[in-house]
Design a protein around this motif. Structure first.
Motif, PDB file in Angstrom:
ATOM      1  N   ILE A   1       0.839  -1.200   0.000  1.00 24.78           N
ATOM      2  CA  ILE A   1       0.000   0.000   0.000  1.00 24.78           C
ATOM      3  C   ILE A   1       0.873   1.249   0.000  1.00 24.78           C
ATOM      4  CG2 ILE A   1      -1.664   1.334   1.352  1.00 24.78           C
ATOM      5  CD1 ILE A   1      -2.899  -1.337   2.227  1.00 24.78           C
ATOM      6  N   ALA A   2       1.920   1.255   0.824  1.00 23.13           N
ATOM      7  CA  ALA A   2       2.844   2.389   0.862  1.00 23.13           C
ATOM      8  C   ALA A   2       3.532   2.575  -0.483  1.00 23.13           C
ATOM      9  CB  ALA A   2       3.871   2.189   1.966  1.00 23.13           C
ATOM     10  N   CYS A   3       3.890   1.477  -1.127  1.00 26.25           N
ATOM     11  CA  CYS A   3       4.530   1.532  -2.439  1.00 26.25           C
ATOM     12  C   CYS A   3       3.579   2.125  -3.473  1.00 26.25           C
ATOM     13  CB  CYS A   3       4.982   0.136  -2.845  1.00 26.25           C
ATOM     14  SG  CYS A   3       5.847   0.065  -4.432  1.00 26.25           S
ATOM     15  N   TRP A   4       2.338   1.680  -3.460  1.00 20.36           N
ATOM     16  CA  TRP A   4       1.337   2.211  -4.387  1.00 20.36           C
ATOM     17  C   TRP A   4       1.170   3.714  -4.188  1.00 20.36           C
ATOM     18  CZ3 TRP A   4      -3.420   4.589  -3.615  1.00 20.36           C
ATOM     19  CH2 TRP A   4      -4.200   4.768  -4.756  1.00 20.36           C
ATOM     20  N   ILE A   5       1.119   4.149  -2.935  1.00 18.05           N
ATOM     21  CA  ILE A   5       0.968   5.578  -2.635  1.00 18.05           C
ATOM     22  C   ILE A   5       2.197   6.353  -3.101  1.00 18.05           C
ATOM     23  CG2 ILE A   5       0.845   7.269  -0.761  1.00 18.05           C
ATOM     24  CD1 ILE A   5      -0.974   5.278   0.720  1.00 18.05           C
TER      25      ILE A   5
ATOM     26  N   ILE B   1       9.106  -3.284  -9.324  1.00 18.85           N
ATOM     27  CA  ILE B   1       9.448  -3.522 -10.731  1.00 18.85           C
ATOM     28  C   ILE B   1       8.446  -2.805 -11.637  1.00 18.85           C
ATOM     29  CG2 ILE B   1       9.629  -5.278 -12.528  1.00 18.85           C
ATOM     30  CD1 ILE B   1      10.509  -7.228 -10.241  1.00 18.85           C
ATOM     31  N   LYS B   2       7.179  -2.958 -11.334  1.00 22.48           N
ATOM     32  CA  LYS B   2       6.117  -2.348 -12.149  1.00 22.48           C
ATOM     33  C   LYS B   2       6.244  -0.830 -12.192  1.00 22.48           C
ATOM     34  CE  LYS B   2       1.067  -1.924 -12.362  1.00 22.48           C
ATOM     35  NZ  LYS B   2      -0.218  -2.360 -11.741  1.00 22.48           N
ATOM     36  N   TYR B   3       6.544  -0.222 -11.057  1.00 21.41           N
ATOM     37  CA  TYR B   3       6.602   1.243 -10.964  1.00 21.41           C
ATOM     38  C   TYR B   3       8.005   1.795 -11.205  1.00 21.41           C
ATOM     39  CZ  TYR B   3       2.121   0.580  -8.506  1.00 21.41           C
ATOM     40  OH  TYR B   3       0.833   0.225  -8.165  1.00 21.41           O
ATOM     41  N   HIS B   4       9.003   0.915 -11.420  1.00 15.56           N
ATOM     42  CA  HIS B   4      10.403   1.345 -11.568  1.00 15.56           C
ATOM     43  C   HIS B   4      10.809   2.207 -10.372  1.00 15.56           C
ATOM     44  CE1 HIS B   4      10.204  -0.159 -15.679  1.00 15.56           C
ATOM     45  NE2 HIS B   4       9.101   0.554 -15.852  1.00 15.56           N
TER      46      HIS B   4
ATOM     47  N   GLY C   1      16.455  -2.210  -5.579  1.00 14.96           N
ATOM     48  CA  GLY C   1      16.364  -1.497  -6.849  1.00 14.96           C
ATOM     49  C   GLY C   1      15.217  -2.020  -7.696  1.00 14.96           C
ATOM     50  N   GLY C   2      14.337  -1.126  -8.098  1.00 15.73           N
ATOM     51  CA  GLY C   2      13.211  -1.533  -8.931  1.00 15.73           C
ATOM     52  C   GLY C   2      13.459  -1.388 -10.417  1.00 15.73           C
ATOM     53  N   GLU C   3      14.598  -0.783 -10.804  1.00 15.61           N
ATOM     54  CA  GLU C   3      15.020  -0.552 -12.186  1.00 15.61           C
ATOM     55  C   GLU C   3      14.150   0.439 -12.906  1.00 15.61           C
ATOM     56  OE1 GLU C   3      15.481  -4.287 -14.241  1.00 15.61           O
ATOM     57  OE2 GLU C   3      17.460  -4.568 -13.379  1.00 15.61           O
TER      58      GLU C   3
END
Length: 219
Positions: free
Chosen positions: A123-127, A182-185, A217-219
């Motif tokens: 949830i924090a990542c989405w925000i 990964i999805k949000y880089h 790292g999300g790239e």
């Protein structure tokens, strides 16, 4: 730039008051998201007994986050609970820190899978992605380890690619988080919130003081 700081439920209530006192002294603009702690863990235990639906587990666990969030804000006058992302800017202008009570927002947007693989980390990542912010996750361990975390052979991983985390069986973050990074880089850091000075060192970009963390790292 804004940093979303996710305060792990494992830090409540023993460590959150002091931690938040430190956070309110940060010169960086912060947005807080908290975990559900023991309350959400009880939902898991109830589900083991009666096997409730994934939907009801998901929403009840998020309600637990709101309860803990209100407790955290109640202990610090400079932390203001909000339910709408549009309120963030005005709270920052008043030199306060917004803490997002996520239930209403998640109900409205419903962006994540209803599963135990999704917790306050995701949830924090989405925000963070939604408001174009950095992500910092505070928990009760120093980061992600190789080896059994309870053994003497564990080794703290300083940096790891989110793709590699997909193959880890268990870590201090939820299983969905690496996929979202990964999805949000999006990159994120994991730091032990029991040591507020380490957190502040990171926020002040002073990693000579804080050498205990994991960068993902999300790239």
């Amino acid at each position: 730039m804004v940093t979303v700081v996710k305060i792990g439920g494992s830090l409540f209530p023993e460590y959150t008051k002091e931690l938040c006192e430190y956070l309110t002294k940060s010169e960086e603009k912060l947005v807080l998201v908290n975990g559900g702690g023991t309350l959400a863990n009880n939902i898991r235990e109830f589900n083991k007994i009666n096997s409730f639906s994934e939907d009801i587990n998901h929403w009840n666990a998020i309600k637990c986050m709101d309860i803990i969030g209100n407790f955290i804000a109640d202990e610090n006058k400079d932390i203001i609970p909000i339910t709408d992302l549009k309120e963030i800017e005005s709270i920052h202008k008043s030199n306060k820190i917004p803490l997002i009570l996520t239930y209403e927002l998640m109900r409205k947007e419903d962006p994540l899978k209803h599963s135990w693989d999704v917790t306050s980390d995701s949830i924090a990542c989405w925000i963070a992605n939604k408001i174009n912010a950095k992500l910092l996750i505070l928990t009760n361990v120093d980061g992600i380890y190789r080896g059994n975390i309870s053994s003497n052979n564990k080794k703290l991983i300083k940096s790891i690619n989110a793709k590699n985390l997909l193959f880890f069986k268990e870590t201090c973050i939820d299983k969905c988080l690496p996929k979202l990074l990964i999805k949000y880089h999006l990159d994120c850091f994991i730091i032990n919130g029991k040591y507020p000075a380490r957190v502040m060192a990171h926020l002040n970009s002073n990693n000579n003081i804080n050498n205990f963390y994991t960068h993902i790292g999300g790239e």
